[in-house]
Write a protein that holds these residues in place. Structure first.
Motif, PDB file in Angstrom:
ATOM      1  N   UNK A  17       0.823  -1.423   0.019  1.00 51.29           N
ATOM      2  CA  UNK A  17       0.198  -0.003  -0.036  1.00 51.29           C
ATOM      3  C   UNK A  17       0.929   1.449   0.046  1.00 51.29           C
ATOM      4  N   UNK A  18       1.817   1.138   0.962  1.00 49.53           N
ATOM      5  CA  UNK A  18       2.726   2.657   0.874  1.00 49.53           C
ATOM      6  C   UNK A  18       3.267   2.665  -0.647  1.00 49.53           C
ATOM      7  N   UNK A  19       4.111   1.619  -1.039  1.00 47.16           N
ATOM      8  CA  UNK A  19       4.485   1.582  -2.422  1.00 47.16           C
ATOM      9  C   UNK A  19       3.544   2.106  -3.484  1.00 47.16           C
ATOM     10  N   UNK A  20       2.405   1.699  -3.272  1.00 49.20           N
ATOM     11  CA  UNK A  20       1.379   2.027  -4.419  1.00 49.20           C
ATOM     12  C   UNK A  20       0.866   3.446  -4.247  1.00 49.20           C
ATOM     13  N   UNK A  21       1.149   4.077  -2.963  1.00 52.88           N
ATOM     14  CA  UNK A  21       0.705   5.425  -2.841  1.00 52.88           C
ATOM     15  C   UNK A  21       1.948   6.389  -3.146  1.00 52.88           C
ATOM     16  N   UNK A  22       3.041   5.853  -3.161  1.00 57.79           N
ATOM     17  CA  UNK A  22       4.234   6.676  -3.566  1.00 57.79           C
ATOM     18  C   UNK A  22       4.342   6.662  -5.119  1.00 57.79           C
ATOM     19  N   UNK A  23       3.909   5.609  -5.863  1.00 57.87           N
ATOM     20  CA  UNK A  23       3.869   5.643  -7.395  1.00 57.87           C
ATOM     21  C   UNK A  23       2.653   6.568  -7.635  1.00 57.87           C
ATOM     22  N   UNK A  24       1.440   6.470  -7.105  1.00 59.75           N
ATOM     23  CA  UNK A  24       0.489   7.122  -7.451  1.00 59.75           C
ATOM     24  C   UNK A  24       0.667   8.674  -7.210  1.00 59.75           C
ATOM     25  N   UNK A  25       1.368   8.975  -6.329  1.00 58.37           N
ATOM     26  CA  UNK A  25       1.704  10.570  -6.276  1.00 58.37           C
ATOM     27  C   UNK A  25       2.865  10.849  -7.289  1.00 58.37           C
ATOM     28  N   UNK A  74       3.510  -2.933  -7.342  1.00 56.22           N
ATOM     29  CA  UNK A  74       2.985  -1.426  -6.888  1.00 56.22           C
ATOM     30  C   UNK A  74       2.870  -0.385  -8.327  1.00 56.22           C
ATOM     31  N   UNK A  75       4.189  -0.779  -8.788  1.00 56.68           N
ATOM     32  CA  UNK A  75       4.295   0.347  -9.924  1.00 56.68           C
ATOM     33  C   UNK A  75       3.360  -0.164 -11.176  1.00 56.68           C
ATOM     34  N   UNK A  76       3.116  -1.331 -11.410  1.00 57.40           N
ATOM     35  CA  UNK A  76       2.262  -2.071 -12.263  1.00 57.40           C
ATOM     36  C   UNK A  76       0.841  -1.534 -11.833  1.00 57.40           C
ATOM     37  N   UNK A  77       0.325  -1.612 -10.703  1.00 58.84           N
ATOM     38  CA  UNK A  77      -0.951  -1.154 -10.231  1.00 58.84           C
ATOM     39  C   UNK A  77      -1.306   0.357 -10.532  1.00 58.84           C
ATOM     40  N   UNK A  78      -0.162   0.899 -10.547  1.00 57.77           N
ATOM     41  CA  UNK A  78      -0.478   2.437 -10.496  1.00 57.77           C
ATOM     42  C   UNK A  78      -0.500   2.628 -12.074  1.00 57.77           C
ATOM     43  N   UNK A 144     -10.368  -1.503 -12.671  1.00 61.92           N
ATOM     44  CA  UNK A 144     -11.710  -0.758 -12.288  1.00 61.92           C
ATOM     45  C   UNK A 144     -11.782  -0.012 -11.281  1.00 61.92           C
ATOM     46  N   UNK A 145     -11.338  -0.704  -9.982  1.00 59.52           N
ATOM     47  CA  UNK A 145     -11.529  -0.365  -8.581  1.00 59.52           C
ATOM     48  C   UNK A 145     -10.639   0.817  -8.590  1.00 59.52           C
ATOM     49  N   UNK A 146      -9.277   0.626  -9.138  1.00 62.32           N
ATOM     50  CA  UNK A 146      -8.431   1.633  -8.714  1.00 62.32           C
ATOM     51  C   UNK A 146      -8.574   2.891  -9.566  1.00 62.32           C
ATOM     52  N   UNK A 147      -9.360   2.852 -10.496  1.00 63.68           N
ATOM     53  CA  UNK A 147      -9.569   3.957 -11.448  1.00 63.68           C
ATOM     54  C   UNK A 147     -10.786   4.842 -10.624  1.00 63.68           C
ATOM     55  N   UNK A 148     -11.783   4.092 -10.051  1.00 64.21           N
ATOM     56  CA  UNK A 148     -13.128   4.679  -9.692  1.00 64.21           C
ATOM     57  C   UNK A 148     -12.704   5.106  -8.285  1.00 64.21           C
ATOM     58  N   UNK A 154      -7.420   3.113  -2.728  1.00 63.56           N
ATOM     59  CA  UNK A 154      -7.894   1.578  -3.137  1.00 63.56           C
ATOM     60  C   UNK A 154      -6.628   0.730  -2.829  1.00 63.56           C
ATOM     61  N   UNK A 155      -5.578   1.268  -3.111  1.00 64.74           N
ATOM     62  CA  UNK A 155      -4.456   0.305  -2.805  1.00 64.74           C
ATOM     63  C   UNK A 155      -4.401  -0.145  -1.491  1.00 64.74           C
ATOM     64  N   UNK A 156      -4.926   0.885  -0.768  1.00 67.13           N
ATOM     65  CA  UNK A 156      -4.530   0.167   1.023  1.00 67.13           C
ATOM     66  C   UNK A 156      -5.498  -0.995   1.309  1.00 67.13           C
ATOM     67  N   UNK A 157      -6.476  -1.324   0.060  1.00 63.50           N
ATOM     68  CA  UNK A 157      -7.242  -2.618   0.477  1.00 63.50           C
ATOM     69  C   UNK A 157      -6.408  -3.907   0.484  1.00 63.50           C
TER      70      UNK A 157
END
Length: 202
Positions: A17-25, A74-78, A144-148, A154-157
């Motif tokens: 989740x933290x790595x996903x948030x970093x890449x999301x930013x 995480x990078x792939x998720x973002x 779809x959940x990531x986009x919505x 959502x990454x925290x889930x």
């Protein structure tokens, strides 16, 4: 997963989740609030502390591979979440598989061993589930959940998979679940639950 248990690995991957948030930013233009970042850092610190304690105060090679896998995922998720703002989630994962097919085939050929041809039905079933279920159909909904809902939030889930993996590893693999594992898992999920209430703007 060849050198650490599945339950151990599930808590180490609490870094996702933290790595996903970093890449999301950095990539997707999301701006989590200070509370969100504090919670993410606290969760990551708990995960690293657990990994070191559970490996007798050293990082096992499996931990290093899991951390690298977490960063890659995480990078792939973002990237997937960003693309899903413009195209359906099923198209994103489908195109990802098409574009990475040459590398996947090359890797498969380079690591092929004759014993793979005589794999058990259980092993083949597991491979089919991972390929078609977890790594393909699951991403229809996940992208779809990531986009919505926003990629960072959502990454925290993903922290829910910690509890699921601990339970399933005990049920299917007979792994021992210690009180310390449960305490760390609850602490990490609690921190992330608090972080999910924090503001994330775009």
């Amino acid at each position: 997963m060849q050198t650490v248990g599945a339950s151990h690995g599930s808590i180490v991957l609490g870094i996702l989740p933290l790595a996903t948030a970093v890449f999301a930013a950095l990539i997707a233009g999301e701006r989590p609030s200070l509370l969100f970042w504090l919670c993410g850092i606290a969760g990551a610190a708990l995960v690293i502390t657990f990994a070191v304690r559970d490996s007798q105060m050293t990082l096992a090679i499996g931990d290093i591979w899991l951390f690298l896998a977490g960063i890659s995922a995480s990078l792939g998720y973002v990237l997937s979440g960003k693309l899903t703002r413009f195209m359906p989630g099923w198209e994103v994962i489908s195109w990802a598989l098409v574009l990475t097919l040459p590398a996947s085939l090359a890797g498969s050929l380079a690591t092929w061993q004759p014993l793979f041809a005589s794999a058990s039905n259980q092993a083949v079933s597991a491979l089919v589930y991972l390929g078609l279920g977890s790594m393909f159909l699951g991403f229809f909904a996940w992208n779809s959940g990531l986009a919505l809902g926003g990629i960072a939030r959502v990454g925290q889930i993903q922290l829910l998979q910690t509890f699921l993996t601990i339970g399933i590893s005990a049920l299917l693999l007979g792994e021992t679940i210690t009180t310390e594992m449960l305490v760390f898992a609850v602490a990490v999920v609690g921190v992330v639950a608090l972080g999910r209430r924090a503001r994330v703007s775009r």
